[in-house]
Design a protein around this motif. Sequence first.
Motif, PDB file in Angstrom:
ATOM      1  N   ARG A  33      56.046  69.568  40.096  1.00 15.87           N
ATOM      2  CA  ARG A  33      56.656  69.510  41.423  1.00 15.87           C
ATOM      3  C   ARG A  33      57.809  68.515  41.433  1.00 15.87           C
ATOM      4  N   VAL A  34      57.638  67.358  40.812  1.00 13.18           N
ATOM      5  CA  VAL A  34      58.696  66.348  40.764  1.00 13.18           C
ATOM      6  C   VAL A  34      59.909  66.890  40.012  1.00 13.18           C
ATOM      7  N   LYS A  35      59.677  67.574  38.886  1.00 14.31           N
ATOM      8  CA  LYS A  35      60.785  68.163  38.126  1.00 14.31           C
ATOM      9  C   LYS A  35      61.521  69.198  38.968  1.00 14.31           C
ATOM     10  N   GLN A  36      60.797  70.012  39.695  1.00 14.95           N
ATOM     11  CA  GLN A  36      61.409  71.032  40.537  1.00 14.95           C
ATOM     12  C   GLN A  36      62.227  70.376  41.651  1.00 14.95           C
ATOM     13  N   GLU A  37      61.700  69.319  42.254  1.00 17.62           N
ATOM     14  CA  GLU A  37      62.416  68.621  43.326  1.00 17.62           C
ATOM     15  C   GLU A  37      63.705  67.989  42.805  1.00 17.62           C
ATOM     16  N   GLN A  38      63.668  67.473  41.569  1.00 23.38           N
ATOM     17  CA  GLN A  38      64.849  66.825  41.011  1.00 23.38           C
ATOM     18  C   GLN A  38      65.988  67.819  40.815  1.00 23.38           C
ATOM     19  N   SER A  83      62.328  75.566  52.850  1.00 19.44           N
ATOM     20  CA  SER A  83      61.838  75.238  51.512  1.00 19.44           C
ATOM     21  C   SER A  83      61.539  73.759  51.295  1.00 19.44           C
ATOM     22  N   PHE A  84      61.805  72.925  52.287  1.00 19.25           N
ATOM     23  CA  PHE A  84      61.515  71.500  52.118  1.00 19.25           C
ATOM     24  C   PHE A  84      61.213  70.844  53.462  1.00 19.25           C
ATOM     25  N   ILE A  85      60.671  69.631  53.380  1.00 20.11           N
ATOM     26  CA  ILE A  85      60.321  68.825  54.548  1.00 20.11           C
ATOM     27  C   ILE A  85      61.038  67.488  54.407  1.00 20.11           C
ATOM     28  N   HIS A  95      62.241  60.220  52.795  1.00 16.18           N
ATOM     29  CA  HIS A  95      61.706  61.067  51.733  1.00 16.18           C
ATOM     30  C   HIS A  95      61.923  62.532  52.087  1.00 16.18           C
ATOM     31  N   ALA A  96      62.162  63.341  51.071  1.00 20.00           N
ATOM     32  CA  ALA A  96      62.251  64.792  51.239  1.00 20.00           C
ATOM     33  C   ALA A  96      61.425  65.425  50.128  1.00 20.00           C
ATOM     34  N   VAL A  97      60.602  66.396  50.481  1.00 25.76           N
ATOM     35  CA  VAL A  97      59.716  67.043  49.511  1.00 25.76           C
ATOM     36  C   VAL A  97      59.759  68.553  49.688  1.00 25.76           C
ATOM     37  N   LEU A  98      59.377  69.255  48.619  1.00 25.71           N
ATOM     38  CA  LEU A  98      59.288  70.704  48.709  1.00 25.71           C
ATOM     39  C   LEU A  98      58.191  71.104  49.669  1.00 25.71           C
ATOM     40  N   ASN A  99      58.397  72.169  50.375  1.00 21.88           N
ATOM     41  CA  ASN A  99      57.388  72.709  51.272  1.00 21.88           C
ATOM     42  C   ASN A  99      56.545  73.681  50.465  1.00 21.88           C
ATOM     43  N   THR A 100      55.419  73.218  49.990  1.00 21.81           N
ATOM     44  CA  THR A 100      54.582  74.042  49.121  1.00 21.81           C
ATOM     45  C   THR A 100      53.621  74.895  49.928  1.00 21.81           C
TER      46      THR A 100
END
Length: 112
Positions: A33-38, A83-85, A95-100
């Motif tokens: 998930r971290v790699k995808q967010e980067q 696709s993100f929050i 902070h911004a993260v993927l919306n899984t």
Amino acid sequence: MTKFSISLPMIALLAVGAAAPQAVRADNLLINRVKQEQGMDLPARGMSMAQVEQKYGAPKRKLSPRGGDTAKHPVINRWDYASFIVYFEHSHVIHAVLNTPAGNNKSPESVN
């Protein structure tokens, strides 16, 4: 019949060993998930709400602010995009993260 005794340290070791595959799986999911967010264009820490909305458009949903009752609990806002929050402290991105689709991003009622 032989007597079998297990000490407390042995029980703890067995319990950790049984949980290890789940921990490894969780670590792998987090790393992926971290790699995808980067690799994604997510709002950067410190951007203002206006900058986020200008660059990414209006969010699908703006949740009611939380906190703000003391200096130790600042106002936190959450905006949901497809696709993100994005999480804001007061009016700046923290902070911004993927919306899984894992089911852990259930949203309370939105604010219009």
